[in-house]
Design a protein around this motif. Structure first.
Motif, short mmCIF file in Angstrom:
data_model
loop_
_atom_site.label_atom_id
_atom_site.label_comp_id
_atom_site.label_asym_id
_atom_site.label_seq_id
_atom_site.Cartn_x
_atom_site.Cartn_y
_atom_site.Cartn_z
N GLN A 19 0.81 -1.22 0.00
CA GLN A 19 0.00 0.00 0.00
C GLN A 19 0.84 1.27 0.00
O GLN A 19 0.29 2.38 0.11
CB GLN A 19 -0.91 0.01 1.24
CG GLN A 19 -2.01 -1.02 1.22
CD GLN A 19 -3.11 -0.67 0.23
OE1 GLN A 19 -3.49 0.48 0.08
NE2 GLN A 19 -3.62 -1.68 -0.46
N TYR A 32 -11.55 12.33 -2.00
CA TYR A 32 -10.73 11.32 -2.67
C TYR A 32 -10.31 11.75 -4.06
O TYR A 32 -9.24 11.38 -4.54
CB TYR A 32 -11.49 9.99 -2.74
CG TYR A 32 -11.60 9.27 -1.43
CD1 TYR A 32 -10.53 8.53 -0.93
CD2 TYR A 32 -12.79 9.30 -0.69
CE1 TYR A 32 -10.62 7.87 0.27
CE2 TYR A 32 -12.89 8.63 0.52
CZ TYR A 32 -11.81 7.91 0.99
OH TYR A 32 -11.90 7.25 2.19
N ARG A 64 -11.85 6.37 -5.64
CA ARG A 64 -12.99 6.02 -4.78
C ARG A 64 -12.49 5.59 -3.41
O ARG A 64 -11.32 5.26 -3.23
CB ARG A 64 -13.79 4.89 -5.42
CG ARG A 64 -14.46 5.27 -6.73
CD ARG A 64 -15.10 4.07 -7.40
NE ARG A 64 -14.09 3.09 -7.82
CZ ARG A 64 -14.36 1.92 -8.38
NH1 ARG A 64 -15.63 1.57 -8.58
NH2 ARG A 64 -13.40 1.11 -8.73
N ALA A 65 -13.41 5.59 -2.46
CA ALA A 65 -13.05 5.27 -1.08
C ALA A 65 -12.40 3.89 -0.97
O ALA A 65 -11.39 3.71 -0.27
CB ALA A 65 -14.29 5.34 -0.19
N LYS A 66 -12.93 2.91 -1.67
CA LYS A 66 -12.40 1.55 -1.55
C LYS A 66 -10.97 1.43 -2.05
O LYS A 66 -10.23 0.52 -1.66
CB LYS A 66 -13.30 0.55 -2.28
CG LYS A 66 -13.28 0.65 -3.79
CD LYS A 66 -14.13 -0.46 -4.40
CE LYS A 66 -14.04 -0.46 -5.93
NZ LYS A 66 -14.83 -1.57 -6.51
N ASP A 67 -10.55 2.37 -2.91
CA ASP A 67 -9.19 2.34 -3.43
C ASP A 67 -8.16 2.75 -2.37
O ASP A 67 -7.00 2.34 -2.44
CB ASP A 67 -9.05 3.28 -4.63
CG ASP A 67 -9.94 2.88 -5.79
OD1 ASP A 67 -10.15 1.66 -5.96
OD2 ASP A 67 -10.43 3.77 -6.50
N GLU A 124 -9.00 3.07 1.26
CA GLU A 124 -9.40 2.88 2.65
C GLU A 124 -8.31 2.19 3.48
O GLU A 124 -8.12 2.52 4.66
CB GLU A 124 -10.72 2.11 2.74
CG GLU A 124 -10.71 0.74 2.10
CD GLU A 124 -12.09 0.10 2.10
OE1 GLU A 124 -13.04 0.74 2.60
OE2 GLU A 124 -12.23 -1.04 1.60
N SER A 139 -18.58 7.98 5.86
CA SER A 139 -18.25 8.31 4.47
C SER A 139 -17.81 9.77 4.32
O SER A 139 -17.30 10.15 3.27
CB SER A 139 -19.47 8.06 3.57
OG SER A 139 -20.52 8.97 3.87
#
Length: 431
Positions: A229, A253, A261-264, A266, A298
């Motif tokens: 990461q 983001y 996006r958030a999932k990228d 988090e 969020s």
């Protein structure tokens, strides 16, 4: 340097139900120094073991026989480890396999011995192959030096007495002097090494070099603990000054890269939170106790653990912060908000959120929750302290809740029926 955490260490030492202590905190906030100083003052002797630099640690915890561990340490250091007289310190504890798990057995089998450990906050959490001794340790959180601790380190004992007294009228007499010292703190921050360098030399370039070295050490930690990461961690980390300089400080983001996006991100963001390098302040949809029930994960803001490191990362010139009278309002008051947040985080048994309405521009910088109450907080870094959002929040939107607003600004103390204004430099007076 004197640290307020010292009294917490004394309380731990004298607890009848004492367990081994884990001193938690980000790197370089002074954990090693305060434990060694505490041991020097309060115990007949100290046995200090650096688990990163001492080869004995490779075999010391080969099993969890704590009596054998103590005996081997006595032989290695040619000393006696005596319950009630010796402080046994394990530093960089995350580097020694089974060292954290061993604390459980120190608690169960040698609870009369004072054992304290310090290490990387993230490293301790990432020892997935080990069993964390839940219920068998006491934990104390340590943060960068507060403004009051900075004054103490600078030898400004009389000014600190004025702040501690909460004598607001006397404080007005020292307003300009305290504001100037606050300006210093915005630049130097609370990392002990940076504070020591400023006190020793008064050279702002040398202070900035210390801050750069600390940031570089953090970057090395990022590479060490999270290779998969690392790029995304750096993207989030490096974006914080720009995020805070925006009018709406909500983390965006899309500023990291187009279409992000958030999932990228988090995992990268959580790494920074777990390492203690950033504070995540989530939006609260409804200001009702407990706030966590109404948190919107969020939407959030990210602040750095130290305003001095923020200034360094933002490449804010020393002259701007130390000499320019507009320094407090630069970057949309980001330094002032970061300063307030890092001090609120040091208050035990509390939590911090922020509030905004979906259908208007009304936003409250922070909702500060203790065990007894919720306090809406507004931060103003300028002479114009008109508090429209805070006024509407207290007197109209949530009038039935009987909230009283708290505003931090550069104005002297003001008491009104709906709001209390406290000078930024007196922030620790709210405790």
């Amino acid at each position: 340097m004197e640290r307020s955490i010292y009294k917490d260490l004394l309380h731990w030492k004298n607890r009848p139900d004492r367990k081994p202590l884990i001193l938690l905190g980000a790197r370089q906030v002074g954990k090693t120094y305060i434990l060694q100083e505490f041991g020097r003052r309060e115990f007949a002797n100290v046995v200090y073991v650096n688990c990163q630099r001492n080869s004995i640690c490779e075999r010391l915890f080969r099993d969890l026989d704590v009596r054998r561990i103590v005996t081997e340490l006595e032989r290695y250091f040619d000393t006696y480890i005596v319950a009630g007289q010796t402080l046994l310190i394990f530093d960089e504890v995350q580097e020694a396999k089974n060292a954290i798990t061993a604390l459980k057995y120190f608690c169960e089998e040698l609870n009369s011995l004072h054992v304290a450990v310090a290490g990387s906050l993230l490293g301790i959490q990432l020892r997935e192959e080990e069993s964390f001794p839940v219920g068998k340790v006491h934990s104390i959180n340590m943060y960068p030096m507060t403004f009051n601790e900075y004054l103490l380190a600078c030898g400004r004992h009389r000014l600190l007495e004025v702040l501690d007294s909460k004598d607001w009228e006397s404080m007005k007499l020292h307003h300009e002097q305290l504001t100037e010292l606050l300006r210093q703190y915005f630049f130097v921050g609370g990392m002990p090494e940076a504070v020591a360098k400023y006190i020793e030399t008064g050279n702002v370039r040398e202070v900035r070099e210390v801050q750069r070295e600390i940031l570089e050490n953090y970057s090395q930690d990022m590479a060490k603990h999270s290779k998969s990461q690392i790029q995304r961690i750096h993207q989030v980390w490096q974006s914080i000054p720009a995020q805070l300089a925006r009018e709406n400080k909500k983390f965006f983001y899309g500023s990291l890269r187009k279409g992000a996006r958030a999932k990228d991100f988090e995992l990268a963001l959580q790494w920074l939170v777990d390492a203690g390098l950033v504070y995540r302040v989530e939006r609260c949809n409804k200001p009702v106790h407990p706030l966590k029930f109404y948190a919107d994960n969020s939407a959030f803001k990210l602040y750095m653990l130290d305003c001095g490191l923020l200034a360094c990362m933002a490449e804010a010139s020393p002259n701007m912060l130390l000499l320019d009278h507009n320094a407090f309002v630069e970057f949309k008051g980001a330094f002032a908000e970061n300063f307030v947040l890092q001090h609120l985080k040091t208050i035990p048994n509390s939590s911090v959120f922020y509030y905004s309405k979906d259908n208007s521009t009304l936003e409250i910088d922070f909702l500060f929750q203790t065990e007894e109450r919720i306090v809406p907080v507004e931060v103003k870094a300028e002479d114009n302290v008109r508090s429209r959002s805070l006024y509407l929040f207290v007197n109209e939107d949530f009038k039935n809740q009987n909230y009283k607003g708290l505003r931090f600004s550069l104005k002297p103390y003001i008491q009104q029926s709906w709001m209390e204004n406290i000078p930024l430099y007196a922030i620790e007076g709210i405790v």
